[in-house]
Design a protein around this motif. Structure first.
Motif, short mmCIF file in Angstrom:
data_model
loop_
_atom_site.label_atom_id
_atom_site.label_comp_id
_atom_site.label_asym_id
_atom_site.label_seq_id
_atom_site.Cartn_x
_atom_site.Cartn_y
_atom_site.Cartn_z
N GLN A 134 59.97 -18.48 28.54
CA GLN A 134 58.95 -19.56 28.91
C GLN A 134 59.33 -20.24 30.10
O GLN A 134 58.25 -20.80 30.66
N PHE A 135 60.44 -20.25 30.73
CA PHE A 135 60.70 -20.87 31.91
C PHE A 135 59.90 -20.21 33.17
O PHE A 135 59.22 -20.80 33.79
N TYR A 136 59.75 -18.92 32.91
CA TYR A 136 59.08 -18.19 33.84
C TYR A 136 57.49 -18.11 33.84
O TYR A 136 56.91 -18.08 34.74
N ILE A 137 57.27 -18.06 32.47
CA ILE A 137 55.86 -18.45 31.93
C ILE A 137 55.37 -19.74 32.67
O ILE A 137 54.16 -19.68 33.23
N ASP A 138 56.13 -20.56 32.45
CA ASP A 138 55.64 -22.05 33.21
C ASP A 138 55.42 -22.17 34.59
O ASP A 138 54.46 -22.34 35.16
N ARG A 139 56.41 -21.11 35.12
CA ARG A 139 56.38 -21.01 36.72
C ARG A 139 55.23 -20.33 36.95
O ARG A 139 54.45 -20.68 38.06
N ILE A 140 54.74 -19.24 36.43
CA ILE A 140 53.66 -18.50 36.66
C ILE A 140 52.11 -19.33 36.49
O ILE A 140 51.51 -19.29 37.26
N LYS A 141 52.32 -20.19 35.14
CA LYS A 141 51.26 -20.94 35.33
C LYS A 141 50.89 -22.14 36.29
O LYS A 141 50.06 -22.68 36.71
N LYS A 142 52.17 -22.58 36.74
CA LYS A 142 52.32 -23.54 37.64
C LYS A 142 51.96 -23.22 39.12
O LYS A 142 50.88 -23.68 39.84
N TYR A 143 52.35 -21.82 39.43
CA TYR A 143 52.06 -21.16 41.01
C TYR A 143 51.20 -20.12 40.89
O TYR A 143 50.70 -19.72 42.21
N GLY A 144 50.74 -19.50 39.97
CA GLY A 144 50.07 -18.30 39.85
C GLY A 144 48.75 -18.46 40.66
O GLY A 144 48.36 -17.62 41.44
N ASP A 145 47.84 -19.67 40.59
CA ASP A 145 46.66 -19.78 41.31
C ASP A 145 46.88 -20.07 42.60
O ASP A 145 46.29 -19.52 43.68
N THR A 146 48.20 -20.71 43.00
CA THR A 146 48.29 -20.98 44.43
C THR A 146 48.54 -19.82 45.18
O THR A 146 48.14 -19.43 46.46
N LEU A 147 49.34 -18.80 44.50
CA LEU A 147 49.40 -17.53 45.35
C LEU A 147 48.31 -16.54 45.11
O LEU A 147 48.33 -15.30 46.03
N GLN A 148 47.39 -16.89 44.17
CA GLN A 148 46.56 -15.63 43.84
C GLN A 148 47.12 -14.29 43.50
O GLN A 148 46.59 -13.57 44.13
N CYS A 149 48.32 -14.49 42.80
CA CYS A 149 48.81 -13.19 42.48
C CYS A 149 48.80 -12.89 41.11
O CYS A 149 49.56 -11.55 40.88
N LEU A 150 48.40 -13.59 40.20
CA LEU A 150 48.26 -13.13 38.84
C LEU A 150 46.79 -12.62 38.26
O LEU A 150 45.73 -13.05 38.64
N ILE A 151 47.11 -11.37 37.60
CA ILE A 151 45.74 -10.90 37.01
C ILE A 151 45.93 -11.37 35.48
O ILE A 151 44.79 -11.80 34.96
N SER A 152 47.15 -11.00 34.97
CA SER A 152 46.90 -11.53 33.41
C SER A 152 48.31 -11.88 33.23
O SER A 152 49.42 -11.23 33.27
N LEU A 153 48.33 -12.92 32.44
CA LEU A 153 49.76 -13.60 31.83
C LEU A 153 49.75 -12.91 30.47
O LEU A 153 48.87 -13.29 29.68
N THR A 154 50.93 -12.16 30.42
CA THR A 154 50.79 -11.50 28.99
C THR A 154 51.84 -12.45 28.05
O THR A 154 52.79 -11.95 27.41
N GLU A 155 51.27 -13.63 27.92
CA GLU A 155 52.43 -14.43 27.16
C GLU A 155 52.71 -14.20 25.84
O GLU A 155 54.00 -14.16 25.35
N SER A 156 51.63 -13.70 25.04
CA SER A 156 52.02 -13.56 23.63
C SER A 156 53.01 -11.92 23.58
O SER A 156 53.86 -12.04 22.57
N ILE A 157 52.71 -11.23 24.41
CA ILE A 157 53.60 -9.97 24.31
C ILE A 157 55.13 -10.59 24.73
O ILE A 157 55.89 -9.73 24.05
N ALA A 158 55.17 -11.31 25.83
CA ALA A 158 56.26 -11.60 26.24
C ALA A 158 56.93 -12.33 25.33
O ALA A 158 58.46 -12.01 25.11
N LEU A 159 56.71 -13.42 24.61
CA LEU A 159 57.25 -14.19 23.62
C LEU A 159 57.79 -13.24 22.47
O LEU A 159 58.90 -13.29 21.83
#
Length: 552
Positions: A134-159
């Motif tokens: 959850q810590f890393y998911i929160d960081r991805i949500k916070k910074y993913g758009d800034t870096l334009q590095c994210l295509i899919s957040l696999t949150e349900s799979i991850a948890l």
């Protein structure tokens, strides 16, 4: 993707009912002969003309049969030349033990912990996998758009995977050092239930109901998939259908490519590690640009099942991390074969974090170092640091003209990549790709149609000689040190021969303040030695402990 499939079906419907009426004329052959550096007499063209016309009919019939990207060649590239031996005697690996690790007082610092440190926190129950995930998911949500590095957040799979890891560990079923550790994949690896976009607009809704081999290996190790990261469209550069992936050290710059998101996200602490791929620099280049440590393993060390094919004789899979032992841990988990990628080879990986540098035979590519304009460049400082640590390092000429007399990579990669995406060119779907410059795939795929089969085959024969020559060069060395980029054809040569390389951060450019790197080149199947040397170098330098200010 649906529109793309529709265009194919319409084309097949039309061409099935109506044969093309235009025939190849004598003047067409005369023009083509010039393109292919041939000189035929008028009588020779008259004789061959009907055969060329017949071949066109065969091509047209072939074009009516759709070839999915996943269909491989019947000819498999291998690094197992005569005289190349493979050690399959695996010894136990003793990873660094991070005893006494505590949670940081400033929570964001957790983002830059090493894999052994995170593993120790999980094992000692100071943090659960669910909490860490959850810590890393929160960081991805916070910074993913800034870096334009994210295509899919696999949150349900991850948890779900993190919860399973916690339950298994609680019951004494500890799978190893990656158990419960989050990570990300370059979005050219298929994972059931997720989009696999290849970073390209025609495929942005594509779902491949398959689990890639590398994902299965990490799943078996207990690692937790939190995201699928960007890649330049169809594995070129850092421009994808959603924008351009940013460099975490300077958001005005791109992260280079094509493992753009994997490198950017790892350096920014959005994940502890990510998986990338390389065909001709796609691990080394973004790792250099972003200040990551990237391992491009020996060709065939990791099965490519479930990964987008760009070039079957060149594609490789490797980890992008922040330090060498993390890369060794991840590589140890993903290496191997499932028997489906016939270029893949089982071999031992006998890594040790205890290296006697005095026993290593180390060379440096003097002809590449001599091209460096600045005698105080970071590359030269690496030599000095290793010498101070006890290494004996001798100059060696990495022969270019003798080994690499022409740009065979252009021919080989051009023909293979264009074949993998033939239908994009043939049906003009390449117009949907974001970048349309001279050096981008649409133009490159078109240009490659003018590579004769004979020239491609002969380039591969020259490649065989190159592989023999480079193997012979390495017989006297455990490691050869080379500048990572812009020093000559080392990157092309070692990608063609399949030799492993680890790209290691070695400071910042004095003028631009951009990260720089050095490359340690190794013998076939000897990732262990170059990673051990990289660890030793990082132990006595600060670069892997420096992180972009914006993401601390």
């Amino acid at each position: 993707m649906a529109k793309y499939v529709l265009w194919i079906n319409l084309f097949l419907l039309v061409t099935t009912g109506f044969a093309q009426t235009s025939k190849i004329q004598k003047k067409d052959v005369e023009g083509a002969a010039k393109i292919f550096d041939l000189n035929f007499t008028s009588n020779e063209i008259d004789t061959l003309l009907s055969d060329v016309q017949d071949n066109l009919t065969i091509y047209q019939e072939q074009h009516r049969v759709h070839l999915p990207n996943s269909v491989p060649l019947s000819l498999w590239q291998t690094v197992l030349l005569p005289g190349v031996s493979v050690n399959k005697n695996q010894h136990p690996i003793a990873w660094t033990q991070a005893h006494g690790i505590e949670l940081p007082s400033r929570k964001s610092a957790l983002a830059f912990y090493t894999i052994p440190q995170l593993a120790e926190l999980i094992k000692t129950k100071k943090i659960s996998s669910v909490q860490l995930t959850q810590f890393y998911i929160d960081r991805i949500k916070k910074y993913g758009d800034t870096l334009q590095c994210l295509i899919s957040l696999t949150e349900s799979i991850a948890l779900e995977q993190a919860k399973q890891a916690d339950e298994e560990i609680a019951h004494g079923n500890y799978r190893g050092i990656l158990h419960g550790i989050p990570y990300g994949l370059k979005d050219l690896f298929a994972v059931k239930g997720t989009k696999t976009t290849w970073g390209a607009a025609p495929y942005k809704e594509q779902v491949i109901e398959e689990d890639a081999f590398v994902y299965q290996q990490l799943r078996q190790a207990g690692a937790v998939l939190v995201a699928k990261f960007t890649l330049g469209a169809l594995a070129m550069g850092d421009y994808w259908y959603g924008g351009r992936t940013k460099n975490p050290w300077n958001l005005a710059l791109g992260s280079s490519g094509s493992s753009a998101g994997s490198a950017s996200a790892t350096v920014a602490g959005l994940v502890p590690f990510a998986i990338g791929t390389e065909t001709w620099g796609s691990i080394v280049s973004p790792s250099t640009a972003c200040g990551a440590l990237g391992l491009r393993p020996t060709f065939g060390r990791v099965s490519r099942t479930g990964a987008m094919a760009l070039s079957y004789s060149l594609d490789k899979i490797g980890p992008i991390c922040r330090n060498a032992e993390d890369a060794a841990i991840v590589f140890n988990a993903i290496r191997g074969t499932d028997g489906l990628d016939l270029s893949a080879t089982e071999a031992a990986f006998n890594y040790s974090n205890q290296l006697n540098i005095k026993k290593l035979k180390i060379g440096y590519a003097k002809n590449y170092f001599d091209k460096l304009k600045d005698s105080t460049a970071n590359e030269w400082k690496v030599i000095q640091v290793l010498q101070q640590a006890g290494a004996t390092i001798v100059p060696v000429v990495f022969p270019e003209k003798e080994f690499y007399p022409f740009q065979m990579m252009d021919i080989i990669i051009g023909a293979e990549c264009a074949a993998q995406f033939d239908e994009l060119t043939r049906f003009n779907v390449d117009d949907e790709l974001t970048m349309q410059r001279k050096g981008d795939w649409p133009n490159q795929f078109r240009t490659a149609r003018f590579i004769p089969a004979v020239e491609y085959i002969n380039a591969q024969r020259h490649r065989y000689l190159l592989m023999q020559q480079v193997n012979y060069l390495f017989k006297d060395f455990d490691v050869i040190i080379s500048p990572s980029l812009f020093s000559g054809n080392q990157l092309a040569i070692t990608n063609l021969t399949g030799h492993p390389v680890v790209s290691v951060p070695n400071g910042f450019d004095k003028k631009t303040n951009k990260p720089t790197s050095i490359s340690f080149l190794g013998n076939l199947f000897d990732e262990a030695t170059i990673l051990a040397l990289a660890k030793l170098y990082q132990d006595v330098t600060p670069w892997d402990k420096m992180h972009p200010e914006l993401f601390k």
